[in-house]
Enzyme design. Structure first.
Site, PDB file in Angstrom:
ATOM      1  N   ARG A   1       3.948  16.693  66.780  1.00  0.00           N
ATOM      2  CA  ARG A   1       3.000  16.016  66.773  1.00  0.00           C
ATOM      3  C   ARG A   1       1.824  16.225  67.693  1.00  0.00           C
ATOM      4  O   ARG A   1       0.775  15.677  67.447  1.00  0.00           O
ATOM      5  CB  ARG A   1       3.529  14.203  67.003  1.00  0.00           C
ATOM      6  CG  ARG A   1       4.367  13.718  66.137  1.00  0.00           C
ATOM      7  CD  ARG A   1       5.071  12.268  66.586  1.00  0.00           C
ATOM      8  NE  ARG A   1       6.269  12.919  67.357  1.00  0.00           N
ATOM      9  CZ  ARG A   1       7.290  12.120  67.827  1.00  0.00           C
ATOM     10  NH1 ARG A   1       6.937  10.772  67.705  1.00  0.00           N
ATOM     11  NH2 ARG A   1       8.213  12.546  68.358  1.00  0.00           N
TER      12      ARG A   1
ATOM     13  N   LEU B   1      15.272  18.385  79.014  1.00  0.00           N
ATOM     14  CA  LEU B   1      15.156  18.604  77.566  1.00  0.00           C
ATOM     15  C   LEU B   1      14.091  19.246  77.100  1.00  0.00           C
ATOM     16  O   LEU B   1      12.917  18.364  77.423  1.00  0.00           O
ATOM     17  CB  LEU B   1      15.616  17.395  76.679  1.00  0.00           C
ATOM     18  CG  LEU B   1      17.152  16.892  77.282  1.00  0.00           C
ATOM     19  CD1 LEU B   1      17.585  15.926  75.974  1.00  0.00           C
ATOM     20  CD2 LEU B   1      18.144  17.789  77.248  1.00  0.00           C
TER      21      LEU B   1
ATOM     22  N   LYS C   1     -21.636  36.902  94.382  1.00  0.00           N
ATOM     23  CA  LYS C   1     -20.511  37.416  94.224  1.00  0.00           C
ATOM     24  C   LYS C   1     -19.911  38.229  95.265  1.00  0.00           C
ATOM     25  O   LYS C   1     -20.468  38.958  95.763  1.00  0.00           O
ATOM     26  CB  LYS C   1     -20.591  38.140  92.918  1.00  0.00           C
ATOM     27  CG  LYS C   1     -18.903  38.377  92.475  1.00  0.00           C
ATOM     28  CD  LYS C   1     -18.557  39.734  92.065  1.00  0.00           C
ATOM     29  CE  LYS C   1     -18.898  40.924  92.842  1.00  0.00           C
ATOM     30  NZ  LYS C   1     -18.325  42.413  92.463  1.00  0.00           N
TER      31      LYS C   1
HETATM   32  C1  UD1 Z   1      13.233   9.944  72.676  1.00  0.00           C
HETATM   33  C2  UD1 Z   1      14.239   9.212  72.487  1.00  0.00           C
HETATM   34  C3  UD1 Z   1      13.588   7.574  72.531  1.00  0.00           C
HETATM   35  C4  UD1 Z   1      13.117   7.605  73.702  1.00  0.00           C
HETATM   36  C5  UD1 Z   1      11.895   8.567  73.861  1.00  0.00           C
HETATM   37  C6  UD1 Z   1      11.253   8.236  75.012  1.00  0.00           C
HETATM   38  C7  UD1 Z   1      16.215  10.266  71.291  1.00  0.00           C
HETATM   39  C8  UD1 Z   1      16.888  10.233  69.959  1.00  0.00           C
HETATM   40  N1  UD1 Z   1      15.099   9.276  71.408  1.00  0.00           N
HETATM   41  O1  UD1 Z   1      12.582   9.719  71.428  1.00  0.00           O
HETATM   42  O2  UD1 Z   1      14.887   6.820  72.476  1.00  0.00           O
HETATM   43  O3  UD1 Z   1      12.276   6.364  73.736  1.00  0.00           O
HETATM   44  O4  UD1 Z   1      12.410   9.983  73.669  1.00  0.00           O
HETATM   45  O5  UD1 Z   1      10.198   9.255  75.432  1.00  0.00           O
HETATM   46  O6  UD1 Z   1      16.492  10.852  72.238  1.00  0.00           O
HETATM   47  N2  UD1 Z   1      14.372  17.933  72.575  1.00  0.00           N
HETATM   48  C9  UD1 Z   1      15.362  19.080  72.595  1.00  0.00           C
HETATM   49  N3  UD1 Z   1      15.937  19.542  71.618  1.00  0.00           N
HETATM   50  C10 UD1 Z   1      16.050  18.919  70.493  1.00  0.00           C
HETATM   51  C11 UD1 Z   1      14.795  17.796  70.226  1.00  0.00           C
HETATM   52  C12 UD1 Z   1      14.427  17.537  71.258  1.00  0.00           C
HETATM   53  O7  UD1 Z   1      15.374  19.751  73.677  1.00  0.00           O
HETATM   54  O8  UD1 Z   1      16.512  19.292  69.470  1.00  0.00           O
HETATM   55  C13 UD1 Z   1      13.715  17.594  73.868  1.00  0.00           C
HETATM   56  C14 UD1 Z   1      11.992  17.672  73.384  1.00  0.00           C
HETATM   57  O9  UD1 Z   1      11.890  18.846  73.578  1.00  0.00           O
HETATM   58  C15 UD1 Z   1      11.598  16.583  74.246  1.00  0.00           C
HETATM   59  C16 UD1 Z   1      12.584  15.688  74.295  1.00  0.00           C
HETATM   60  O10 UD1 Z   1      13.914  16.239  74.007  1.00  0.00           O
HETATM   61  O11 UD1 Z   1      11.161  17.055  75.572  1.00  0.00           O
HETATM   62  C17 UD1 Z   1      12.478  14.340  73.454  1.00  0.00           C
HETATM   63  O12 UD1 Z   1      12.463  14.728  72.094  1.00  0.00           O
HETATM   64  P1  UD1 Z   1      11.504  14.034  71.184  1.00  0.00           P
HETATM   65  O13 UD1 Z   1      11.655  14.444  69.824  1.00  0.00           O
HETATM   66  O14 UD1 Z   1      10.077  13.846  71.788  1.00  0.00           O
HETATM   67  O15 UD1 Z   1      11.915  12.459  71.216  1.00  0.00           O
HETATM   68  P2  UD1 Z   1      11.564  11.084  70.993  1.00  0.00           P
HETATM   69  O16 UD1 Z   1      10.987  11.043  69.367  1.00  0.00           O
HETATM   70  O17 UD1 Z   1      10.303  10.771  71.897  1.00  0.00           O
HETATM   71 CA    CA Z   2       8.966  12.251  73.066  1.00  0.00          CA
END
Ligand code: UD1
Ligand code: CA
Length: 448
Positions: free
Chosen positions: A14, A7, A346
């Site tokens: 952030r 994902l 170089k």
């Molecule tokens: C997520 C988990 C959390 C976990 C944490 C671990 C969820 C809801 N929560 O939170 O339980 O403890 O990771 O690191 O999953 N992404 C997509 N599409 C989207 C949103 C996000 O592909 O619509 C991808 C982001 O690019 C990222 C990953 O999913 O690589 C996680 O997303 P992020 O928003 O960082 O989730 P956390 O709040 O860290």
């Molecule tokens: Ca994350």
């Protein structure tokens, strides 16, 4: 059958960056490529990368990864929504779907293998990596009942009581795809972030089990630059520890960095603030630093490189370089040679026992063995249109402050008088001087 979904569609707000989060680098490699490399070692049937924010940039970064399939999530409505979008690609798929958050880059293939093993042996609907974390802030909290996971609650949705739970979700899950597919469209977004969470699928499934990982550093997630620095520190500590165990001394390890690909021999001393990047190889008994930067550079035994920058070059044994030398790509400095302070080399080949000790520029040049290049010598290699070659033979002595206008060839045992501007070839055993003769006028007084 095993499919892996990474994902990587989120913006990474952030990070406060114009670059999508997964394109930030750790020790020279993007977060996304790191996870792809780890994934490939599992030999899955398919690897999907879900992209969304700045998709062209992310796609471009994947040009070397022919075997990954890219899925576009637009708009990005959460990690659960990412999997909903992906589900169209998995219509006829039967087997396990390993979901990896694109911002958890340090997970090792071995740990993923263990997760898959536990998942299969327990016939679970979903198995996920958890860890009891001293400071669980920011992570989803995992709630268990009778050895099964009941639910995951995101930090932002946790009550004060729930926040006390230190068991966190690492963002790495193995799902039985058919069972996940049955419920994936039932996720709701009635939470504080108004997103569809993949973590909500847990409570909609039956057998959800956790795999507790021992090394919490492997699951360090990256949400901001503080986390990024933490991961870099973890990688660097592991690399340097490996080298120390193998006989390398680091005088001040915290101040130096070494790429994962670099090799360092026994009894090498890395002085403070030295950085070894790319594919570099340093053989036994060298002293590197302090304050030295090497990239894609090979150094043979017993060489000493102080306060110097070297790119894409080869340094043979017993060579002394620095302080304050700059060796640019394509250079070879052979055995027993010496390159001194404020010297730039170089794309040049110095044979054995050559000395270029002070304040010189040597570009596109070949120098024969035992030749001495005097202080302030310049090879004028650029005529405004193209770069020209300088050839200097063996046992030559080039006087200080000489300009050699290329293309030019000096034979063997040539001597050049100091301060010369040489633009014609010089035969072997010849002395060449090209400067205005000194005029001394006796009893001369200033008149004004
Ligand atoms: C997520 C988990 C959390 C976990 C944490 C671990 C969820 C809801 N929560 O939170 O339980 O403890 O990771 O690191 O999953 N992404 C997509 N599409 C989207 C949103 C996000 O592909 O619509 C991808 C982001 O690019 C990222 C990953 O999913 O690589 C996680 O997303 P992020 O928003 O960082 O989730 P956390 O709040 O860290
Ligand atoms: Ca994350």
């Amino acid at each position: 059958m095993l499919a892996i979904a990474i994902l990587a569609a989120g913006k990474g707000t952030r990070m406060v960056s114009n670059l999508p989060k997964v394109l930030h680098k750790l020790s020279g490699e993007t977060l996304l490529n790191r996870i792809i490399n780890t994934s490939k070692k599992l030999n899955p049937d398919k690897i999907f990368v879900v992209i969304g924010h700045k998709p062209d940039l992310v796609k471009e970064s994947l040009f070397n990864n022919k075997n990954v399939e890219i899925v576009l999530q637009e708009p990005q409505l959460g990690t659960g929504h990412a999997v909903q979008v992906l589900s169209k690609e998995l219509k006829n798929f039967r087997g396990n779907l390993l979901i990896l958050n694109g911002d958890v880059p340090l997970i090792r293939t071995e740990s993923l293998k263990e997760l898959l093993k536990v998942h299969s042996s327990k016939d679970a609907d979903v198995s996920l990596i958890t860890n009891e974390k001293e400071n669980p802030f920011g992570y989803g909290r995992v709630f268990k009942k009778d050895n099964f996971i009941e639910k995951i609650v995101e930090e932002k949705d946790c009550s004060i009581d729930e926040k006390q739970n230190k068991l966190i979700n690492a963002g790495i899950y193995c799902f039985n795809w058919e069972r996940l597919n049955n419920i994936i469209n039932n996720l709701e977004s009635n939470n504080n972030q108004k997103e569809f969470y993949i973590t909500d699928s847990i409570s909609l499934l039956g057998r959800a089990i956790s795999f507790e990982i021992n090394d919490e550093e492997e699951i360090q997630g990256i949400n901001n630059r503080v986390d990024l620095a933490k991961c870099e520190e973890i990688i660097q500590r592991k690399i340097k520890t490996k080298h120390m165990i193998n006989g390398v001394t680091f005088i001040n390890p915290e101040s130096s960095t070494v790429s994962e690909e670099s090799e360092i021999g026994m009894d090498v001393i890395i002085e403070a603030n030295s950085h070894i990047r790319g594919f570099s190889k340093i053989s036994d008994n060298c002293i590197i630093g302090p304050n030295t930067f090497l990239e894609n550079t090979f150094i043979k035994k017993n060489s000493k490189i102080v306060n110097t920058t070297i790119f894409n070059s080869e340094i043979l044994d017993n060579v002394n370089i620095g302080p304050y030398s700059h060796i640019r790509p394509g250079s070879i400095i052979s055995s027993n040679s010496k390159v001194g302070n404020f010297v730039e080399i170089k794309n040049s080949h110095l044979s054995q026992s050559v000395k270029v000790n002070h304040l010189s520029y040597v570009g596109d040049t070949k120098i024969g063995k035992f030749t001495n290049i005097g202080a302030g010598t310049i090879t004028a290699n650029y005529d405004g249109i193209k770069k020209n070659i300088t050839n200097i033979g063996e046992y030559c002595s080039v006087g200080s402050n000489t300009v050699l206008i290329a293309p030019i060839t000096l034979g063997n045992a040539v001597t050049i008088g100091a301060g010369s501007v040489i633009n014609k070839d010089v035969k072997s055993n010849c002395l060449a001087i090209a400067r205005v003769k000194q005029l001394n006028i006796d009893n001369w007084k200033k008149t004004n």
